[in-house]
Design a protein around this motif. Structure first.
Motif, mmCIF file in Angstrom:
data_model
loop_
_atom_site.group_PDB
_atom_site.id
_atom_site.type_symbol
_atom_site.label_atom_id
_atom_site.label_comp_id
_atom_site.label_asym_id
_atom_site.label_seq_id
_atom_site.Cartn_x
_atom_site.Cartn_y
_atom_site.Cartn_z
ATOM 1 N N PRO A 243 0.832 -1.209 0.000
ATOM 2 C CA PRO A 243 0.000 0.000 0.000
ATOM 3 C C PRO A 243 0.866 1.258 0.000
ATOM 4 O O PRO A 243 2.038 1.247 0.416
ATOM 5 C CB PRO A 243 -0.800 -0.119 1.305
ATOM 6 C CG PRO A 243 -0.750 -1.571 1.655
ATOM 7 C CD PRO A 243 0.581 -2.062 1.176
ATOM 8 N N ASP B 13 -3.494 0.202 -2.968
ATOM 9 C CA ASP B 13 -2.677 -0.978 -3.256
ATOM 10 C C ASP B 13 -3.090 -1.474 -4.637
ATOM 11 O O ASP B 13 -4.283 -1.676 -4.887
ATOM 12 C CB ASP B 13 -2.904 -2.050 -2.193
ATOM 13 C CG ASP B 13 -1.857 -3.157 -2.275
ATOM 14 O OD1 ASP B 13 -1.446 -3.519 -3.382
ATOM 15 O OD2 ASP B 13 -1.473 -3.660 -1.191
ATOM 16 N N GLU C 40 -6.774 -5.369 -0.422
ATOM 17 C CA GLU C 40 -7.597 -4.867 0.670
ATOM 18 C C GLU C 40 -6.689 -4.351 1.787
ATOM 19 O O GLU C 40 -5.832 -5.091 2.276
ATOM 20 C CB GLU C 40 -8.515 -5.967 1.202
ATOM 21 C CG GLU C 40 -9.531 -6.425 0.149
ATOM 22 C CD GLU C 40 -10.399 -7.543 0.689
ATOM 23 O OE1 GLU C 40 -10.171 -7.950 1.862
ATOM 24 O OE2 GLU C 40 -11.291 -8.015 -0.039
ATOM 25 N N ILE C 41 -6.912 -3.104 2.192
ATOM 26 C CA ILE C 41 -5.988 -2.428 3.122
ATOM 27 C C ILE C 41 -6.629 -2.328 4.489
ATOM 28 O O ILE C 41 -7.825 -2.015 4.624
ATOM 29 C CB ILE C 41 -5.615 -1.041 2.586
ATOM 30 C CG1 ILE C 41 -4.930 -1.169 1.214
ATOM 31 C CG2 ILE C 41 -4.729 -0.303 3.586
ATOM 32 C CD1 ILE C 41 -4.660 0.165 0.558
ATOM 33 N N ASP D 132 -1.864 -4.540 3.385
ATOM 34 C CA ASP D 132 -2.933 -5.305 2.765
ATOM 35 C C ASP D 132 -3.147 -6.613 3.521
ATOM 36 O O ASP D 132 -2.420 -6.941 4.453
ATOM 37 C CB ASP D 132 -2.635 -5.554 1.280
ATOM 38 C CG ASP D 132 -1.302 -6.293 1.067
ATOM 39 O OD1 ASP D 132 -0.954 -7.140 1.936
ATOM 40 O OD2 ASP D 132 -0.619 -6.024 0.074
#
Length: 819
Positions: free
Chosen positions: A245, A273, A281-282, A329
């Protein structure tokens, strides 16, 4: 455990001593008219801080009398104290700098020193210097760091920061990393000068060769001696994750009012990201080295990246908060990236002024002069700028005002004379108002009691007292009560009563009456006798217990009321030798003939001494009567042949008291044909011993009768001597101017049956008066009294006087009758 604790205290004392030796004596810095000292923390009780008496130029011998002291807010701990014997400021209780000053920076103790007579206020600042009494500590003893094997060389991984409560050089100074072949350590500095460490990749990682790397992180402070703390870092090598990210910017800044409620959005963070799926997915979270205070105040939503306010902000405690946020992530071998968020707080007027009242001279004396200091008042507003600027004032209609001594310090002083009897206590309302918008204010009430001064003398409830006491009272009985009031209070109003010295009929007044010194009740010490003393007055004094004492006097008039306690005493007729009184009455007496007079006296007064006479018993009630007012015994009719020659009478003398008292006398009357020349018992006026000793009035009567008798006899002797001397001169040839006067010693009967004796007195030779005087003594059978006729001229008849019977009249000369 006890030995270990004692060893720790010993090391602490040695470190403090070393600090003092290196730093020298406490520093004194005059700043803007005030004194400033520096003293290390953790000193034991009694440790020397400064010599205030010398530095302030005060006379040490007067410190105690002038009540030299430290003024502090109510409830505040008294870390320092002043020795009044030498003026030295010393440590009263152990000072822990980290406890006294939670925030970093300079730690100051603000002291207000007050000395009275006259009032002087000094401000002293004591800086508490930090000593290295704490070692750096990590939040966790072991820290797990995940690093992808694809991480490039030079990649940086922030590590957990160590915490050290000490400040300055005694706080965390640097970090060290144990030797290894893959990582190095770089120390970074925050905006607040604190240190944190970053792990730098120096050699490519290979998960197949080594999955885990263990290193030891050591945090060291800059104190003397140096202290340290350690944490184990476990580096786990993860499979490669192509993208990491990235934040929009490495640092963010935001402003937030300090009164923002919980749940307020502080900032929306955004990191991207390029991967897809879980790798893209952060999740957001605080970095490991985020301070604990930040975690208490703020919250990060893991999925949205919203930073929300969780706790209550306080600009006065910290105006800036530094947040370290990481994003990574959800894929395997995820690598975290970091950013910094600076939250600047905006001050709002959310702190009302704080008023601290320090009593100086309460209660205040009512005779205190205007300008007397009552209290010292300090005002504090924790806001800044106009929000922290304060004005102070007192309520209306009170004799006090505020005078500013230093900034935010006031003295409450009197403006006029006080009177405790008018207002015994004042409730002074003090209002402190800041300059914020809207303005906040604080009201505080100071109760100022007024102390009494003995400025009022006692005052009796009446200007004088009149007391009426019945005679024959019981000794020790209460006769009256006096009362006085004193508007003062406490001992100045405590009254004691006393009787002033004096005499009553030659006797000390203390033998007649006494007074209860506390209640004012007066008591008769003796039975009073109206016949001896009818009234007297005394002076009663009421004196308070003040200093000097004040007093007042009142006159008490005591009137003795008569009681019918004396029976009538018959003084005539008096029986001879205890027998019945006798009297002779001629049988030829006509109706109304005066037999005699029954005389009596009563020592009482008023109605109690008003006497009435009545015939109680009689041989014949139709023959005699007694006048009820005068006591004259007279015949009611002429004697008859059948009347007894001796008449027995009983006469009662009765007073007008309630109940009435009486006395009786028995008379024996003998009816005779001719009257002898002897006197009857009615002429006896001598009183019985009990009568003469029982009343002073009886004594006065006896003295009067004796004086009259003596005067009568003396006059007869003088006249006889003059007469004889005149005859002697005539025989010697001395001539007397005609007509001559002659002495007629003979007696001749008068026409009314009285026996009369004539004595003629001639003036001495050589006088020009030609008038002679005759003295006639007359005795009558009815009155049994003698009449003495005085100064009757005995001149020969003149030519124009034809009636010789008028020769003996002397209308212009008085006559005296003695009975």
């Amino acid at each position: 455990m006890g030995a270990r604790a004692g060893s720790g205290r010993g090391q602490l004392f040695l470190r403090s001593l070393l600090f003092l030796l290196l730093a020298g004596p406490p520093a004194r810095h005059p700043a803007r008219g005030q004194l400033r000292y520096a003293v290390p923390e953790e000193l034991e009780h009694g440790a020397f801080v400064a010599n205030l008496g010398e530095d302030l130029g005060l006379d040490v011998s007067t410190l105690s009398a002038r009540r030299f002291r430290i003024v502090s807010r109510a409830g505040a701990r008294q870390h320092l104290e002043v020795n009044l014997e030498n003026g030295i400021l010393f440590v009263n209780e152990r000072i822990d700098r980290e406890e006294v000053c939670e925030a970093g920076g300079t730690c100051l103790l603000h002291l207000q020193l007050l000395v009275e007579s006259p009032l002087e206020l000094y401000r002293v600042e004591v800086e508490v210097l930090d000593i290295n009494d704490h070692a750096p500590t990590f939040p966790w003893q072991e820290y797990v760091l995940e690093v992808a094997e694809s991480a490039v060389l030079g990649a940086r991984f922030p590590l957990e920061s160590a915490q050290d409560p000490d400040v300055g050089t005694n706080s965390v100074h640097t970090y060290r990393l144990s030797p290894n072949g893959f990582f190095s350590l770089e120390v970074q500095t925050r905006s607040d000068a604190s240190k944190f460490a970053e792990l730098v990749l120096e050699r490519a990682l290979d998960r197949e060769q080594q999955r885990v790397h263990r290193v030891l992180l050591t945090a060291l402070d800059g104190g003397v001696p140096e202290r340290s703390g350690t944490a184990h870092i476990l580096v786990t090598v993860l499979d490669a994750n192509d993208n990491v990210p990235a934040f929009d910017q490495p640092s963010y800044g935001v402003s937030l009012p300090e009164d923002a409620p919980a749940g307020t959005l502080v900032i929306q963070l955004n990191a991207t990201d390029l991967d897809e799926g879980p790798n893209g997915e952060i999740e957001y979270s605080f970095s490991g080295h985020a301070p604990p205070r930040v975690r208490e105040l703020f919250h990060i939503e893991p999925r949205s990246g919203q930073v929300l306010l969780k706790g209550r902000l306080d600009y006065e405690r910290a105006s800036l908060h530094e947040l370290y946020v990481q994003a990574k992530d959800r894929g395997p071998s995820a690598v975290a990236v970091h950013c910094r968020v600076l939250v600047h707080l905006l001050d709002v007027n959310d702190n009302a002024p704080e008023v601290t009242l320090t009593s100086v001279s309460t209660p205040v004396l009512e005779d205190a002069p205007p300008g007397t200091v009552i209290a010292v008042i300090s005002v504090l507003d924790r806001d800044s700028g106009d929000n922290g600027r304060v004005s102070c004032e007192v309520g209306p209609n009170v004799p006090f005002e505020l005078r500013s001594s230093f900034r935010n310090y006031y003295t409450l002083v009197t403006t006029q004379a006080l009177d405790r009897e008018v207002v015994p206590e004042y409730n002074v309302s003090i209002t402190a108002r800041d300059m914020g918008s809207p303005a906040l204010l604080t009201r505080s009430t100071l109760t100022v009691p007024v102390s009494d001064v003995n400025d009022n003398a006692p005052r009796f409830l009446q200007p004088s007292y009149s007391v009426y006491v019945m005679e024959n009272n019981a000794p020790g009985a209460s006769i009256c009560s006096v009362s006085a009031l004193d508007p003062d209070c406490q001992q100045n109003a405590y009254l004691s009563y006393s009787i002033a010295d004096g005499h009553i009929h030659g006797m000390p007044v203390g033998t007649y009456v006494s007074i209860n010194s506390d209640s004012g009740h007066m008591y008769a010490l003796r039975s009073l006798d109206y016949e001896q003393i009818r009234s007297f007055q005394i002076q009663v004094q009421a004196q308070d217990a003040g200093f000097p004492p004040l007093s007042a006097n009142v006159t008490v008039h005591i009137f003795v009321l008569d009681q019918n306690d004396n029976a009538p005493v018959i003084i005539s007729p008096m029986p001879r030798n205890g027998s019945v009184a006798t009297e002779l009455v001629p049988r030829s007496a006509r109706p109304g003939y005066l037999v005699g007079t029954v005389s009596a006296v009563d020592a009482d007064a008023g109605l109690n001494s008003r006497l009435s006479y009545q015939l109680l018993q009689a041989t014949d009630f139709t023959l005699f009567s007694v006048a009820p007012d005068t006591g004259e015994l007279r015949t009611l009719r002429s004697f008859l042949e059948q009347d007894a020659s001796q008449q027995q009478l009983v006469v009662q003398v009765r007073d007008g008291g309630q109940p009435a008292l009486s006395a009786t006398v028995s008379l024996l009357l003998s009816v005779v044909e001719t009257m002898p020349q002897t006197l009857s018992d009615f002429s006896e006026f001598s009183l019985p011993p009990e009568a003469s000793s029982s009343s002073p009035l009886t004594l006065y009567l006896l003295v009067s009768l004796g004086s009259i008798s003596f005067t009568f006899l003396l006059a007869i002797l003088i006249l006889t001597a003059i007469r004889c001397r005149g005859e002697q001169r005539s025989r010697q040839g001395d001539s007397c101017s005609p007509p001559r006067c002659h002495c007629c010693p003979g007696s001749r009967p008068s026409s009314d049956g009285l026996k009369t004796s004539n004595l003629t007195a001639q003036p001495p030779a050589g006088t020009t008066a030609a008038t002679c005087y005759c003295y006639k003594v007359c005795l009558g059978p009815e009155s049994a009294q003698s009449d003495f006729m005085f100064l009757k001229p005995c001149s020969p008849p003149r030519n124009n006087e034809k009636d010789p019977g008028k020769r003996g009249q002397a209308p212009n000369h008085p006559s005296i009758s003695g009975g």
